[in-house]
Design an enzyme around this catalytic site. Sequence first.
Site, PDB file in Angstrom:
ATOM      1  N   THR A  98       0.844  -1.195   0.000  1.00 20.07           N
ATOM      2  CA  THR A  98       0.000   0.000   0.000  1.00 20.07           C
ATOM      3  C   THR A  98       0.876   1.240   0.000  1.00 20.07           C
ATOM      4  O   THR A  98       1.645   1.467   0.943  1.00 20.07           O
ATOM      5  CB  THR A  98      -0.914   0.015   1.249  1.00 20.07           C
ATOM      6  OG1 THR A  98      -1.616  -1.227   1.309  1.00 20.07           O
ATOM      7  CG2 THR A  98      -1.904   1.156   1.170  1.00 20.07           C
ATOM      8  N   LYS A 173      -7.604   1.721  -2.827  1.00 18.13           N
ATOM      9  CA  LYS A 173      -7.112   1.175  -1.549  1.00 18.13           C
ATOM     10  C   LYS A 173      -7.191   2.234  -0.447  1.00 18.13           C
ATOM     11  O   LYS A 173      -7.583   1.948   0.690  1.00 18.13           O
ATOM     12  CB  LYS A 173      -5.675   0.665  -1.742  1.00 18.13           C
ATOM     13  CG  LYS A 173      -5.001   0.160  -0.493  1.00 18.13           C
ATOM     14  CD  LYS A 173      -5.661  -1.080   0.079  1.00 18.13           C
ATOM     15  CE  LYS A 173      -4.974  -1.533   1.357  1.00 18.13           C
ATOM     16  NZ  LYS A 173      -5.761  -2.535   2.082  1.00 18.13           N
ATOM     17  N   LYS A 241      -0.096   4.913   8.499  1.00 21.42           N
ATOM     18  CA  LYS A 241       0.531   5.387   7.247  1.00 21.42           C
ATOM     19  C   LYS A 241      -0.510   5.525   6.136  1.00 21.42           C
ATOM     20  O   LYS A 241      -0.507   6.494   5.387  1.00 21.42           O
ATOM     21  CB  LYS A 241       1.690   4.469   6.836  1.00 21.42           C
ATOM     22  CG  LYS A 241       1.324   3.340   5.898  1.00 21.42           C
ATOM     23  CD  LYS A 241       2.498   2.502   5.421  1.00 21.42           C
ATOM     24  CE  LYS A 241       2.068   1.093   5.035  1.00 21.42           C
ATOM     25  NZ  LYS A 241       1.163   0.951   3.925  1.00 21.42           N
TER      26      LYS A 241
HETATM   27  P1  NAP Z   1       4.949  -6.689   7.433  1.00 18.82           P
HETATM   28  O1  NAP Z   1       4.547  -7.993   8.013  1.00 18.82           O
HETATM   29  O2  NAP Z   1       5.413  -5.607   8.322  1.00 18.82           O
HETATM   30  O3  NAP Z   1       6.075  -7.001   6.323  1.00 18.82           O
HETATM   31  C1  NAP Z   1       6.795  -5.955   5.738  1.00 18.82           C
HETATM   32  C2  NAP Z   1       7.794  -6.494   4.720  1.00 18.82           C
HETATM   33  O4  NAP Z   1       8.540  -5.372   4.204  1.00 18.82           O
HETATM   34  C3  NAP Z   1       8.824  -7.462   5.307  1.00 18.82           C
HETATM   35  O5  NAP Z   1       9.164  -8.398   4.319  1.00 18.82           O
HETATM   36  C4  NAP Z   1      10.012  -6.535   5.599  1.00 18.82           C
HETATM   37  O6  NAP Z   1      11.253  -7.191   5.611  1.00 18.82           O
HETATM   38  C5  NAP Z   1       9.939  -5.604   4.406  1.00 18.82           C
HETATM   39  N1  NAP Z   1      10.632  -4.339   4.647  1.00 18.82           N
HETATM   40  C6  NAP Z   1      10.240  -3.347   5.476  1.00 18.82           C
HETATM   41  N2  NAP Z   1      11.110  -2.319   5.416  1.00 18.82           N
HETATM   42  C7  NAP Z   1      12.064  -2.671   4.540  1.00 18.82           C
HETATM   43  C8  NAP Z   1      13.227  -2.019   4.029  1.00 18.82           C
HETATM   44  N3  NAP Z   1      13.577  -0.785   4.423  1.00 18.82           N
HETATM   45  N4  NAP Z   1      13.966  -2.685   3.132  1.00 18.82           N
HETATM   46  C9  NAP Z   1      13.632  -3.911   2.713  1.00 18.82           C
HETATM   47  N5  NAP Z   1      12.527  -4.587   3.140  1.00 18.82           N
HETATM   48  C10 NAP Z   1      11.755  -3.966   4.041  1.00 18.82           C
HETATM   49  O7  NAP Z   1       3.780  -6.047   6.558  1.00 18.82           O
HETATM   50  P2  NAP Z   1       2.461  -6.711   5.968  1.00 18.82           P
HETATM   51  O8  NAP Z   1       1.403  -6.686   6.993  1.00 18.82           O
HETATM   52  O9  NAP Z   1       2.814  -7.975   5.256  1.00 18.82           O
HETATM   53  O10 NAP Z   1       2.041  -5.573   4.907  1.00 18.82           O
HETATM   54  C11 NAP Z   1       2.724  -5.394   3.689  1.00 18.82           C
HETATM   55  C12 NAP Z   1       1.982  -4.345   2.884  1.00 18.82           C
HETATM   56  O11 NAP Z   1       0.640  -4.759   2.652  1.00 18.82           O
HETATM   57  C13 NAP Z   1       1.877  -2.964   3.566  1.00 18.82           C
HETATM   58  O12 NAP Z   1       1.969  -1.966   2.600  1.00 18.82           O
HETATM   59  C14 NAP Z   1       0.487  -2.989   4.187  1.00 18.82           C
HETATM   60  O13 NAP Z   1      -0.050  -1.684   4.337  1.00 18.82           O
HETATM   61  C15 NAP Z   1      -0.265  -3.790   3.154  1.00 18.82           C
HETATM   62  N6  NAP Z   1      -1.431  -4.531   3.651  1.00 18.82           N
HETATM   63  C16 NAP Z   1      -1.364  -5.214   4.820  1.00 18.82           C
HETATM   64  C17 NAP Z   1      -2.477  -5.910   5.262  1.00 18.82           C
HETATM   65  C18 NAP Z   1      -2.471  -6.676   6.566  1.00 18.82           C
HETATM   66  O14 NAP Z   1      -3.567  -7.027   7.031  1.00 18.82           O
HETATM   67  N7  NAP Z   1      -1.350  -6.975   7.184  1.00 18.82           N
HETATM   68  C19 NAP Z   1      -3.649  -5.919   4.506  1.00 18.82           C
HETATM   69  C20 NAP Z   1      -3.676  -5.235   3.297  1.00 18.82           C
HETATM   70  C21 NAP Z   1      -2.556  -4.546   2.867  1.00 18.82           C
HETATM   71  P3  NAP Z   1      11.818  -7.848   6.988  1.00 18.82           P
HETATM   72  O15 NAP Z   1      11.164  -9.183   7.088  1.00 18.82           O
HETATM   73  O16 NAP Z   1      13.273  -7.913   6.782  1.00 18.82           O
HETATM   74  O17 NAP Z   1      11.431  -6.920   8.115  1.00 18.82           O
END
Ligand code: NAP
Length: 297
Positions: A98, A173, A241
């Site tokens: 997102t 979104k 965010k």
């Molecule tokens: P998450 O569990 O926090 O995972 C984040 C990912 O990004 C991890 O692979 C992390 O790597 C990587 N990352 C973060 N900062 C980084 C950097 N500076 N350099 C390289 N890699 C980096 O997040 P998530 O919940 O899966 O969400 C991912 C996206 O989907 C977000 O944009 C969120 O808004 C969106 N989203 C989430 C949901 C939900 O319910 N969770 C639903 C819809 C959409 P590491 O493993 O090394 O930390």
Amino acid sequence: MDRKRIGFMGLGIMGRAMAENVLQGGWPLTVYNRSRDKTVILAELGANVASTPKDLAQASDVVISMLTGPEAVYALLTGENGCARGLEAGKVFVNMSTVSPAYAREIASGLAPLGVTYLDAPVSGSKKPAEEGSLVILAGGPKETVEELTPLFLSMGKQVIHCGDVGQGSMAKMGINMLLGTMMEALGEMLSFGRAGGLSDDVLFEVLHASTLACGLFTLKEKMLREDYYPAQFPLKHMAKDLKYAVDTAYETGAAIPGAAAMQQLYTAAKAKDMGEMDFSAVAKVLLELSGSKSGC
Ligand code: NAP
């Protein structure tokens, strides 16, 4: 669609489940994650593991990113070992993280001189739909590319909606998450109001579920609110965010969203109170604490 080689960057809460579903859908898959330990389970299931985003892009026809937000996407796209170094004409970069519509358009124009097609394809749905492959994919970009990749998207989701040009998937979104953040906060207010006035949670939720306001979100979050325990499905930091991007976007477009602007403040304050890693439903916790009520009754 022929079996294109897929690269997947970002194996967090969402990305890991989505990448597993791509693999189970039969696509040859290469994965990359900053913290390498998260690649182990995918490797055991048959994915190749790339050492750098550049290696991942070189090994793939379509690269998907599912990362925290713009800073992470930028970090993995650029630099000596960045993904952009491995992308070439004819390849497709699909950002499912997102980000704001403006950022989506910025990446698209950065990749266009390379002959790389860009899609923004954020998802509606959280951890469980990601695991079940029932996400809704909100795609922005060339219609023919969206149609070509629809079988791939349907390995991760139940529906693909083409929202328009690049950036419009992110617009959609922002819209749905504004509503989500506002509804969650409103439920927190109902709980705070009811508890302070002596209503039991049993009565509050019975009334809610019997009303026309009953919905999947309120059913899903009831347990967390009643037990004051918020394991992250959609981390609160992400909601903070997303609301910021919505407010920034509304400033650019002239849309009036005063409620969402107030929500942005509240979720940001919750993040500052160390609730960023909790589920976003912990916004109710802030309200309950402000009104001196912490647990259900
Ligand atoms: P998450 O569990 O926090 O995972 C984040 C990912 O990004 C991890 O692979 C992390 O790597 C990587 N990352 C973060 N900062 C980084 C950097 N500076 N350099 C390289 N890699 C980096 O997040 P998530 O919940 O899966 O969400 C991912 C996206 O989907 C977000 O944009 C969120 O808004 C969106 N989203 C989430 C949901 C939900 O319910 N969770 C639903 C819809 C959409 P590491 O493993 O090394 O930390």
